[in-house]
Design a protein around this motif. Structure first.
Motif, PDB file in Angstrom:
ATOM      1  N   ALA A   1       3.758  -8.855  -4.304  1.00 46.76           N
ATOM      2  CA  ALA A   1       3.088  -9.352  -3.095  1.00 46.76           C
ATOM      3  C   ALA A   1       3.337  -8.417  -1.906  1.00 46.76           C
ATOM      4  CB  ALA A   1       3.567 -10.762  -2.760  1.00 46.76           C
ATOM      5  N   GLU A   2       4.585  -7.948  -1.755  1.00 47.63           N
ATOM      6  CA  GLU A   2       4.905  -7.018  -0.667  1.00 47.63           C
ATOM      7  C   GLU A   2       4.147  -5.705  -0.838  1.00 47.63           C
ATOM      8  OE1 GLU A   2       9.503  -8.152   0.510  1.00 47.63           O
ATOM      9  OE2 GLU A   2       9.155  -6.748  -1.137  1.00 47.63           O
ATOM     10  N   GLU A   3       4.091  -5.227  -2.068  1.00 45.30           N
ATOM     11  CA  GLU A   3       3.392  -3.976  -2.339  1.00 45.30           C
ATOM     12  C   GLU A   3       1.902  -4.097  -2.013  1.00 45.30           C
ATOM     13  OE1 GLU A   3       2.200  -1.259  -6.161  1.00 45.30           O
ATOM     14  OE2 GLU A   3       4.277  -1.957  -6.055  1.00 45.30           O
ATOM     15  N   LYS A   4       1.311  -5.202  -2.416  1.00 48.50           N
ATOM     16  CA  LYS A   4      -0.109  -5.431  -2.157  1.00 48.50           C
ATOM     17  C   LYS A   4      -0.381  -5.445  -0.649  1.00 48.50           C
ATOM     18  CE  LYS A   4      -3.856  -8.367  -3.751  1.00 48.50           C
ATOM     19  NZ  LYS A   4      -4.248  -9.495  -4.589  1.00 48.50           N
ATOM     20  N   GLU A   5       0.460  -6.146   0.108  1.00 44.29           N
ATOM     21  CA  GLU A   5       0.291  -6.228   1.561  1.00 44.29           C
ATOM     22  C   GLU A   5       0.448  -4.848   2.212  1.00 44.29           C
ATOM     23  OE1 GLU A   5       2.162  -8.481   5.473  1.00 44.29           O
ATOM     24  OE2 GLU A   5       3.349  -8.416   3.628  1.00 44.29           O
ATOM     25  N   MET A   6       1.497  -4.136   1.831  1.00 45.61           N
ATOM     26  CA  MET A   6       1.782  -2.847   2.438  1.00 45.61           C
ATOM     27  C   MET A   6       0.687  -1.827   2.124  1.00 45.61           C
ATOM     28  SD  MET A   6       5.328  -0.735   2.174  1.00 45.61           S
ATOM     29  CE  MET A   6       5.598   0.783   3.059  1.00 45.61           C
ATOM     30  N   PHE A   7       0.272  -1.781   0.870  1.00 46.91           N
ATOM     31  CA  PHE A   7      -0.741  -0.804   0.480  1.00 46.91           C
ATOM     32  C   PHE A   7      -2.104  -1.132   1.093  1.00 46.91           C
ATOM     33  CE2 PHE A   7       2.626   0.665  -2.035  1.00 46.91           C
ATOM     34  CZ  PHE A   7       2.308   1.928  -2.507  1.00 46.91           C
ATOM     35  N   ALA A   8      -2.406  -2.403   1.283  1.00 46.12           N
ATOM     36  CA  ALA A   8      -3.655  -2.786   1.952  1.00 46.12           C
ATOM     37  C   ALA A   8      -3.634  -2.319   3.404  1.00 46.12           C
ATOM     38  CB  ALA A   8      -3.869  -4.297   1.870  1.00 46.12           C
ATOM     39  N   LYS A   9      -2.505  -2.475   4.066  1.00 47.51           N
ATOM     40  CA  LYS A   9      -2.370  -2.012   5.451  1.00 47.51           C
ATOM     41  C   LYS A   9      -2.553  -0.495   5.521  1.00 47.51           C
ATOM     42  CE  LYS A   9       0.525  -5.731   7.198  1.00 47.51           C
ATOM     43  NZ  LYS A   9      -0.255  -6.110   8.390  1.00 47.51           N
ATOM     44  N   GLN A  10      -1.922   0.228   4.593  1.00 45.63           N
ATOM     45  CA  GLN A  10      -2.046   1.685   4.563  1.00 45.63           C
ATOM     46  C   GLN A  10      -3.496   2.105   4.399  1.00 45.63           C
ATOM     47  OE1 GLN A  10       2.162   2.186   2.254  1.00 45.63           O
ATOM     48  NE2 GLN A  10       0.423   3.090   1.307  1.00 45.63           N
ATOM     49  N   GLU A  11      -4.174   1.532   3.438  1.00 44.92           N
ATOM     50  CA  GLU A  11      -5.562   1.903   3.172  1.00 44.92           C
ATOM     51  C   GLU A  11      -6.457   1.608   4.372  1.00 44.92           C
ATOM     52  OE1 GLU A  11      -6.934   3.715   0.763  1.00 44.92           O
ATOM     53  OE2 GLU A  11      -4.915   3.946  -0.049  1.00 44.92           O
ATOM     54  N   ASN A  12      -6.241   0.485   5.032  1.00 44.31           N
ATOM     55  CA  ASN A  12      -7.028   0.125   6.204  1.00 44.31           C
ATOM     56  C   ASN A  12      -6.852   1.171   7.316  1.00 44.31           C
ATOM     57  OD1 ASN A  12      -8.733  -1.516   7.809  1.00 44.31           O
ATOM     58  ND2 ASN A  12      -6.941  -2.442   8.769  1.00 44.31           N
ATOM     59  N   ILE A  13      -5.634   1.580   7.551  1.00 46.00           N
ATOM     60  CA  ILE A  13      -5.349   2.578   8.589  1.00 46.00           C
ATOM     61  C   ILE A  13      -5.977   3.919   8.220  1.00 46.00           C
ATOM     62  CG2 ILE A  13      -3.490   3.898   9.680  1.00 46.00           C
ATOM     63  CD1 ILE A  13      -1.807   1.195   9.334  1.00 46.00           C
ATOM     64  N   LEU A  14      -5.841   4.319   6.955  1.00 48.04           N
ATOM     65  CA  LEU A  14      -6.418   5.584   6.507  1.00 48.04           C
ATOM     66  C   LEU A  14      -7.943   5.580   6.631  1.00 48.04           C
ATOM     67  CD1 LEU A  14      -4.141   6.193   3.416  1.00 48.04           C
ATOM     68  CD2 LEU A  14      -4.185   7.588   5.485  1.00 48.04           C
ATOM     69  N   LEU A  15      -8.555   4.457   6.287  1.00 46.63           N
ATOM     70  CA  LEU A  15     -10.019   4.339   6.412  1.00 46.63           C
ATOM     71  C   LEU A  15     -10.461   4.477   7.865  1.00 46.63           C
ATOM     72  CD1 LEU A  15     -10.881   1.482   3.878  1.00 46.63           C
ATOM     73  CD2 LEU A  15     -11.536   3.904   3.742  1.00 46.63           C
ATOM     74  N   LYS A  16      -9.731   3.825   8.782  1.00 44.90           N
ATOM     75  CA  LYS A  16     -10.068   3.917  10.214  1.00 44.90           C
ATOM     76  C   LYS A  16      -9.978   5.360  10.716  1.00 44.90           C
ATOM     77  CE  LYS A  16      -8.788  -0.733  11.653  1.00 44.90           C
ATOM     78  NZ  LYS A  16      -7.835  -1.542  12.425  1.00 44.90           N
ATOM     79  N   ALA A  17      -9.093   6.146  10.093  1.00 39.95           N
ATOM     80  CA  ALA A  17      -8.929   7.553  10.500  1.00 39.95           C
ATOM     81  C   ALA A  17      -9.860   8.490   9.727  1.00 39.95           C
ATOM     82  CB  ALA A  17      -7.483   7.973  10.296  1.00 39.95           C
ATOM     83  N   GLY A  18     -10.669   7.925   8.825  1.00 40.09           N
ATOM     84  CA  GLY A  18     -11.605   8.740   8.061  1.00 40.09           C
ATOM     85  C   GLY A  18     -10.994   9.490   6.898  1.00 40.09           C
ATOM     86  N   LEU A  19      -9.819   9.064   6.439  1.00 36.26           N
ATOM     87  CA  LEU A  19      -9.167   9.714   5.308  1.00 36.26           C
ATOM     88  C   LEU A  19      -9.402   8.898   4.034  1.00 36.26           C
ATOM     89  CD1 LEU A  19      -5.777  10.888   6.856  1.00 36.26           C
ATOM     90  CD2 LEU A  19      -7.759  12.278   6.259  1.00 36.26           C
ATOM     91  N   THR A  20     -10.534   9.151   3.417  1.00 34.88           N
ATOM     92  CA  THR A  20     -10.898   8.416   2.207  1.00 34.88           C
ATOM     93  C   THR A  20     -10.579   9.268   0.980  1.00 34.88           C
ATOM     94  OG1 THR A  20     -13.150   9.274   2.315  1.00 34.88           O
ATOM     95  CG2 THR A  20     -12.723   7.147   3.386  1.00 34.88           C
ATOM     96  N   ARG A  21     -10.608   8.606  -0.152  1.00 35.34           N
ATOM     97  CA  ARG A  21     -10.338   9.324  -1.410  1.00 35.34           C
ATOM     98  C   ARG A  21     -11.544  10.113  -1.851  1.00 35.34           C
ATOM     99  NH1 ARG A  21      -6.255   6.275  -5.276  1.00 35.34           N
ATOM    100  NH2 ARG A  21      -4.686   5.983  -3.715  1.00 35.34           N
TER     101      ARG A  21
END
Length: 178
Positions: free
Chosen positions: A158-178
């Protein structure tokens, strides 16, 4: 007040350019805003695998290199050892002396939140494995490290899911997609 980034390059594999630092500053601002962190200073050091291996062994008891390490200032206890880079310590002492002479109390950057150490060697390898840019990988590791500094962990699913979702959201806002 704002969250600021201080950085140092202790590796030779990749040149750390202004555009990467600007992107990391953007990520820091986005992550700080998302987590309501209004002030503080994050110290970032780029190293090679040998250096991060030694730190990982010394501070975590894990005898292998890793991609990122975080050392939160809020976690420091009386019995914990502070990371000390001999050459950085001298520079920091000189800066502190100069700030003391100028009457600067470091209030513009806020209190230190902690240190993030990124292995550029490992980031380059992982970017190739995952098929995205080195900038995205370093950005991911930086945001991951920042979230650790402010108390996030990924010990449970659960912690991993929350943390990684936050990371991906921030990266997307900065335009750093895969």
């Amino acid at each position: 007040m704002m969250v600021s980034l201080e950085w140092n390059n202790e590796q030779e594999q990749m040149q750390i350019g202004d555009s990467l630092i600007a992107k990391l500053e953007q990520l820091l601002a986005l992550a700080a805003a998302a987590e309501n962190v209004e002030a503080g200073e994050v110290s970032l050091t780029f190293v090679d695998d040998a250096s991060i291996h030694e730190l990982n062994k010394q501070y975590r008891g894990i005898d292998k290199p890793t991609d990122v390490l975080s050392f939160a200032m809020s976690e420091m206890g009386d019995d914990e050892i502070d990371i000390n880079y001999d050459d950085l310590e001298e520079v920091e002492l000189e800066q502190d002396d100069a700030e003391d002479e100028a009457g600067d109390d470091r209030s513009d950057g806020g209190e230190p939140l902690g240190d993030i150490i990124i292995s550029v060697e490992r980031a380059v390898q992982q970017s190739e494995e995952y098929g995205h840019s080195v900038e995205r990988e370093i950005g991911f590791l930086f945001v991951h490290g920042f979230l650790h500094l402010i108390g996030y962990d990924h010990g449970s699913e659960a912690e991993e899911k929350e943390m990684f979702a936050k990371q991906e959201n921030i990266l997307l806002k900065a335009g750093l997609t895969r």
